[in-house]
Design a protein around this motif. Sequence first.
Motif, PDB file in Angstrom:
ATOM      1  N   ALA A   1     -46.419  11.805  45.018  1.00  0.00           N
ATOM      2  CA  ALA A   1     -45.101  12.703  45.458  1.00  0.00           C
ATOM      3  C   ALA A   1     -44.467  13.304  44.448  1.00  0.00           C
ATOM      4  O   ALA A   1     -44.529  12.956  43.267  1.00  0.00           O
ATOM      5  CB  ALA A   1     -44.043  11.566  45.906  1.00  0.00           C
ATOM      6  N   ALA A   2     -43.578  14.179  44.668  1.00  0.00           N
ATOM      7  CA  ALA A   2     -42.906  15.094  43.671  1.00  0.00           C
ATOM      8  C   ALA A   2     -41.931  14.401  42.970  1.00  0.00           C
ATOM      9  O   ALA A   2     -41.606  14.623  41.729  1.00  0.00           O
ATOM     10  CB  ALA A   2     -42.307  16.249  44.416  1.00  0.00           C
ATOM     11  N   ASP A   3     -41.297  13.282  43.593  1.00  0.00           N
ATOM     12  CA  ASP A   3     -40.271  12.623  42.743  1.00  0.00           C
ATOM     13  C   ASP A   3     -40.751  11.221  42.139  1.00  0.00           C
ATOM     14  O   ASP A   3     -40.073  10.560  41.725  1.00  0.00           O
ATOM     15  CB  ASP A   3     -38.989  12.523  43.821  1.00  0.00           C
ATOM     16  CG  ASP A   3     -39.751  11.538  45.061  1.00  0.00           C
ATOM     17  OD1 ASP A   3     -40.840  11.382  45.216  1.00  0.00           O
ATOM     18  OD2 ASP A   3     -38.618  11.020  45.665  1.00  0.00           O
ATOM     19  N   ASP A   4     -42.103  11.182  42.080  1.00  0.00           N
ATOM     20  CA  ASP A   4     -42.764   9.857  41.620  1.00  0.00           C
ATOM     21  C   ASP A   4     -43.133  10.198  40.227  1.00  0.00           C
ATOM     22  O   ASP A   4     -44.303  10.803  39.770  1.00  0.00           O
ATOM     23  CB  ASP A   4     -44.089   9.745  42.512  1.00  0.00           C
ATOM     24  CG  ASP A   4     -44.789   8.308  41.858  1.00  0.00           C
ATOM     25  OD1 ASP A   4     -44.476   7.723  40.995  1.00  0.00           O
ATOM     26  OD2 ASP A   4     -45.926   8.164  42.601  1.00  0.00           O
ATOM     27  N   ALA A   5     -42.049   9.925  39.365  1.00  0.00           N
ATOM     28  CA  ALA A   5     -42.408  10.454  37.749  1.00  0.00           C
ATOM     29  C   ALA A   5     -43.434   9.650  37.230  1.00  0.00           C
ATOM     30  O   ALA A   5     -44.314  10.232  36.585  1.00  0.00           O
ATOM     31  CB  ALA A   5     -41.085  10.014  37.220  1.00  0.00           C
ATOM     32  N   GLU A   6     -43.703   8.362  37.428  1.00  0.00           N
ATOM     33  CA  GLU A   6     -44.902   7.495  36.889  1.00  0.00           C
ATOM     34  C   GLU A   6     -46.034   8.156  37.289  1.00  0.00           C
ATOM     35  O   GLU A   6     -47.190   8.348  36.723  1.00  0.00           O
ATOM     36  CB  GLU A   6     -44.724   6.039  37.300  1.00  0.00           C
ATOM     37  CG  GLU A   6     -45.874   5.353  37.031  1.00  0.00           C
ATOM     38  CD  GLU A   6     -45.960   3.795  37.458  1.00  0.00           C
ATOM     39  OE1 GLU A   6     -45.890   2.689  36.701  1.00  0.00           O
ATOM     40  OE2 GLU A   6     -45.997   3.615  38.743  1.00  0.00           O
ATOM     41  N   GLY A   7     -46.347   8.287  38.685  1.00  0.00           N
ATOM     42  CA  GLY A   7     -47.362   9.143  39.414  1.00  0.00           C
ATOM     43  C   GLY A   7     -47.815  10.190  38.921  1.00  0.00           C
ATOM     44  O   GLY A   7     -48.802  10.778  38.675  1.00  0.00           O
ATOM     45  N   GLN A   8     -46.610  11.249  38.645  1.00  0.00           N
ATOM     46  CA  GLN A   8     -46.956  12.744  37.967  1.00  0.00           C
ATOM     47  C   GLN A   8     -47.577  12.550  36.442  1.00  0.00           C
ATOM     48  O   GLN A   8     -48.197  13.261  36.043  1.00  0.00           O
ATOM     49  CB  GLN A   8     -45.584  13.223  38.329  1.00  0.00           C
ATOM     50  CG  GLN A   8     -45.152  13.856  39.617  1.00  0.00           C
ATOM     51  CD  GLN A   8     -46.109  14.731  40.292  1.00  0.00           C
ATOM     52  OE1 GLN A   8     -46.860  15.276  39.501  1.00  0.00           O
ATOM     53  NE2 GLN A   8     -46.242  14.788  41.520  1.00  0.00           N
ATOM     54  N   ALA A   9     -46.728  11.532  35.833  1.00  0.00           N
ATOM     55  CA  ALA A   9     -47.304  11.192  34.539  1.00  0.00           C
ATOM     56  C   ALA A   9     -48.762  10.794  34.446  1.00  0.00           C
ATOM     57  O   ALA A   9     -49.479  11.338  33.523  1.00  0.00           O
ATOM     58  CB  ALA A   9     -46.251  10.338  33.586  1.00  0.00           C
ATOM     59  N   LEU A  10     -49.126   9.937  35.323  1.00  0.00           N
ATOM     60  CA  LEU A  10     -50.631   9.541  35.264  1.00  0.00           C
ATOM     61  C   LEU A  10     -51.495  10.572  35.547  1.00  0.00           C
ATOM     62  O   LEU A  10     -52.543  11.036  35.154  1.00  0.00           O
ATOM     63  CB  LEU A  10     -50.823   8.303  36.165  1.00  0.00           C
ATOM     64  CG  LEU A  10     -49.987   7.066  35.828  1.00  0.00           C
ATOM     65  CD1 LEU A  10     -50.219   5.898  36.965  1.00  0.00           C
ATOM     66  CD2 LEU A  10     -50.634   6.563  34.547  1.00  0.00           C
ATOM     67  N   LEU A  11     -50.908  11.439  36.577  1.00  0.00           N
ATOM     68  CA  LEU A  11     -51.870  12.522  37.092  1.00  0.00           C
ATOM     69  C   LEU A  11     -51.946  13.599  35.642  1.00  0.00           C
ATOM     70  O   LEU A  11     -53.068  14.089  35.684  1.00  0.00           O
ATOM     71  CB  LEU A  11     -51.265  13.414  38.168  1.00  0.00           C
ATOM     72  CG  LEU A  11     -52.214  14.368  38.836  1.00  0.00           C
ATOM     73  CD1 LEU A  11     -53.393  14.040  39.237  1.00  0.00           C
ATOM     74  CD2 LEU A  11     -51.289  15.067  40.119  1.00  0.00           C
TER      75      LEU A  11
END
Length: 625
Positions: free
Chosen positions: A280-290
């Motif tokens: 999700a756009a507001d998922d900071a952890e997920g965006q960092a991993l991606l």
Amino acid sequence: MTNKQIPAARRQALQAGLSLALLVAATPGLATAPQATTATSAATSAATSAASPKVLRYAFRIAETGFDPARVSDLYSRSVTPHIFEGLYTYDHLARPTQLKPLIATAMPEISDDFKTFVIRIRPGVFFTDDPAFKGKPRELVAEDFVYSFKRFADPANNSSAWSDLAEADVVGLTAYRNELLKSKKPFDYDRPIEGLRALDRYTLQFKLRGTRPRFVYTLAQSDLFGAVPREVVEAHGGTVMEHPVGTGPFVLKQWRRSSLIVLEKNPNYRERYYDAEPAADDAEGQALLARLKGRRLPMVDRVEVAIIEENQPRWLSFLNGQFDLVYQLPEDFINQVMPQGKLAPNLQKLGLQSWRTLNSDVLFTVFNMEDPVVGGYTPEQVALRRAIALGTDVERERTLARRGQAMRAQSFYLPNTTGFDANEHSPASEYDPARAKALLDLYGYKDVDGDGWRERPDGQPLLLEAMTTPDAFQRQIDEIWQKNMAALGIKVRFKVGKWPENYKALRAGKYQLWWLGTSASTPDGLDSLGRHASERIGQNNHARFRNKQLDELFTRASALPDGPERLALLNEAKRIAAAYMPYINRLHRYYTDLAQPQLIGYRRTVFWQNWWEYVDIDESLRAR
């Protein structure tokens, strides 16, 4: 290993937050992690180079049973199988809420308007790992392999606990054929055509279902169970197929010492597959991993070593000593010193450790054998006994003392993150009220007739509860709490101690009285939890062997309805019936805290799926020296 052998920086940090006496006294237990000391020493020596294999190491807390998808049912075996086998679909590793995506399939299924026909096209050029059964030739995965694999769950000879998933889907012709074999005792004919399970061509698979099943695709996303298995391998290895898994997945089994060590290595012929996800756009952890891992070829580690260490202390200390990269589910015993006020302790922060805390999609429950003459049955006095046991079970004491607050009280059998679960619900069935428990027992004739301090059954026979249990120290804490609870009611308890796989075998056969168990969600739908009460699933995941016509009807109706208010009303009605008869005491949903060493990159706890090894990396430059 002595304290002097622990790296200096690590030793200083540990001493800041742990009793050195505890660390040294418990060190002999570290040897229970098979091969870990030698392997870690080699990995952390000065000889480490870019060419060294990247090894992920951690430990299971309970032993596995084997690796044949049609025959496994325990969580720990199912944590291994999806890394060897691959299903048609999987879950996006980073997406929250969860999101399905193709794995072996080329796209999401073509579904008829009535949700009865599913057509799936699979990827060409996917190959099984090498095996002598293939006679030296590459073996491509084709649609017929899925036909064969799904048939295996219907084969009575496999006694598959996962048959319930397909039975609920009701594949046209498959259930009828299974029922025919159960009566005739004939062997399963795998060449017999099944109308609802067909390979239309080499790469096209078709399912036809008798009923409307809007959520059937969730079944197809369980690689731990419904991954493709080659027929030649099963027939070649016969009774040893549990120890000889051959799939198309990112890893292959290289070594297995039962209940001791499991070693997998990267599949050298694994197809090109790359890290991608849609957090999700507001998922900071997920965006960092991606951002860090996108485009990396999978899997990223070369080898996975899993030890089995049932006792909490040696498993935890092995991690602290650097033998393991991950503590998957931090033992409750250490939560207060590791995560004071919910934050990682400063001494552990200095080591660069990473931590995650999540509410797991699981439930811990006490299961009664409804066919047992003491705790089973449907008469008023038998129901009263189970309800009295529930009212007299101090679950809050288990939660706060044994589990150190790392759980929330369960109000029903539905699991967090699934339909039917309500975080704000309060059920009278979850209350602790020993006074009401005693009153119930008195009212229905469970009284101390001979004056020895223990109650008898209404017919005058002794009232003795025999509970299966396991020999580990943590379980003994829970046993002691419950035994005191029952003694306060005047009920005598006897424990039958056995290893988990032995107890589970007795459970499946209905040869037990009661046991503590847990289950985790494998899909976002709560129907599987409801299925634990459906009579058609006795011998599968209806461990209580519970029978109720009204609940069976609710289960059938909920299977066909799309998600919405009407279906939710049925799910709610079902939990009221279950609470009235009490075949299970639903006790707790656990919070899991996972810790990782700094060298583990990309870890994120999964929700409904177990295949995460291919999504992580090991950075040897960050490993403590």
